[in-house]
Design a protein around this motif. Sequence first.
Motif, PDB file in Angstrom:
ATOM      1  N   ALA A  63     -46.295  79.441  10.597  1.00  0.00           N
ATOM      2  CA  ALA A  63     -46.692  80.577   9.970  1.00  0.00           C
ATOM      3  C   ALA A  63     -47.804  81.463  10.728  1.00  0.00           C
ATOM      4  O   ALA A  63     -47.731  82.815  10.273  1.00  0.00           O
ATOM      5  N   LYS A  64     -48.500  81.072  11.547  1.00  0.00           N
ATOM      6  CA  LYS A  64     -49.416  81.974  12.533  1.00  0.00           C
ATOM      7  C   LYS A  64     -48.878  82.611  13.246  1.00  0.00           C
ATOM      8  O   LYS A  64     -49.422  83.496  14.040  1.00  0.00           O
ATOM      9  N   LEU A  65     -47.442  82.180  13.857  1.00  0.00           N
ATOM     10  CA  LEU A  65     -46.874  82.737  15.200  1.00  0.00           C
ATOM     11  C   LEU A  65     -45.700  83.582  14.789  1.00  0.00           C
ATOM     12  O   LEU A  65     -44.868  83.342  14.007  1.00  0.00           O
ATOM     13  N   SER A  66     -45.560  84.719  15.592  1.00  0.00           N
ATOM     14  CA  SER A  66     -44.436  85.371  15.380  1.00  0.00           C
ATOM     15  C   SER A  66     -43.133  85.121  16.402  1.00  0.00           C
ATOM     16  O   SER A  66     -43.434  84.674  17.423  1.00  0.00           O
ATOM     17  N   ARG A  67     -42.006  84.730  15.712  1.00  0.00           N
ATOM     18  CA  ARG A  67     -40.643  84.749  16.447  1.00  0.00           C
ATOM     19  C   ARG A  67     -40.457  85.726  17.536  1.00  0.00           C
ATOM     20  O   ARG A  67     -39.491  85.896  18.282  1.00  0.00           O
ATOM     21  N   TRP A  68     -41.085  86.796  17.330  1.00  0.00           N
ATOM     22  CA  TRP A  68     -40.663  88.161  18.120  1.00  0.00           C
ATOM     23  C   TRP A  68     -41.710  88.466  19.096  1.00  0.00           C
ATOM     24  O   TRP A  68     -41.759  89.399  19.915  1.00  0.00           O
ATOM     25  N   ASN A  69     -42.723  87.311  19.245  1.00  0.00           N
ATOM     26  CA  ASN A  69     -43.596  87.612  20.381  1.00  0.00           C
ATOM     27  C   ASN A  69     -43.632  86.559  21.226  1.00  0.00           C
ATOM     28  O   ASN A  69     -43.626  85.456  21.096  1.00  0.00           O
ATOM     29  N   LYS A  70     -43.595  86.997  22.577  1.00  0.00           N
ATOM     30  CA  LYS A  70     -43.118  85.986  23.785  1.00  0.00           C
ATOM     31  C   LYS A  70     -44.153  84.872  24.167  1.00  0.00           C
ATOM     32  O   LYS A  70     -44.038  83.721  24.021  1.00  0.00           O
ATOM     33  N   ARG A  71     -45.458  85.389  23.815  1.00  0.00           N
ATOM     34  CA  ARG A  71     -46.565  84.474  24.068  1.00  0.00           C
ATOM     35  C   ARG A  71     -46.645  83.517  22.868  1.00  0.00           C
ATOM     36  O   ARG A  71     -46.633  82.284  23.115  1.00  0.00           O
ATOM     37  N   ASP A  72     -46.292  83.901  21.458  1.00  0.00           N
ATOM     38  CA  ASP A  72     -46.450  83.077  20.415  1.00  0.00           C
ATOM     39  C   ASP A  72     -45.183  82.019  20.570  1.00  0.00           C
ATOM     40  O   ASP A  72     -45.561  80.764  20.351  1.00  0.00           O
ATOM     41  N   GLN A  73     -44.084  82.503  21.077  1.00  0.00           N
ATOM     42  CA  GLN A  73     -42.856  81.419  21.416  1.00  0.00           C
ATOM     43  C   GLN A  73     -43.211  80.597  22.354  1.00  0.00           C
ATOM     44  O   GLN A  73     -42.713  79.378  22.342  1.00  0.00           O
TER      45      GLN A  73
END
Length: 147
Positions: A63-73
Amino acid sequence: MRFLGNVDARVDVKGRAFFPSTFRKILSVSGEESLIMRKDLFEPCLVLYPQSVWNDRLDTLRAKLSRWNKRDQMVYRQYVSDVEVITLDTNGRILIPKRYLCLANIEQEISFIGMDDSIEIWSKGNTLEEFMPYEELGKALEDLMEK
């Protein structure tokens, strides 16, 4: 589900250790069949999460990470790929894979430490270094509870 206490055990040459009976009972009553093992992010120990606790933590992280952010992934990928599903054998033992034994500097003597909803596994020698002296613990708790 609350795991409390400190139980010493030994790891055999195959990496097996008897899972503490008090913790086994808690898992059984909760209907948990497997545990998720990973190296702790901050300390030289392993952490066991009951499947339901692990799922809740993953949901919180996702919930805190974006699937569209490379670092988050990358963070999510590394966090979830570096785990092992652990089940108890018929004798009440768990198998700690060799790579995890190395990551936590575990040779033979270990301590299972109940940490409320998870369980830490420490090399027996490391636990002494990671605990606060009682006076310091008392002061830290006093400061926390006054907030």
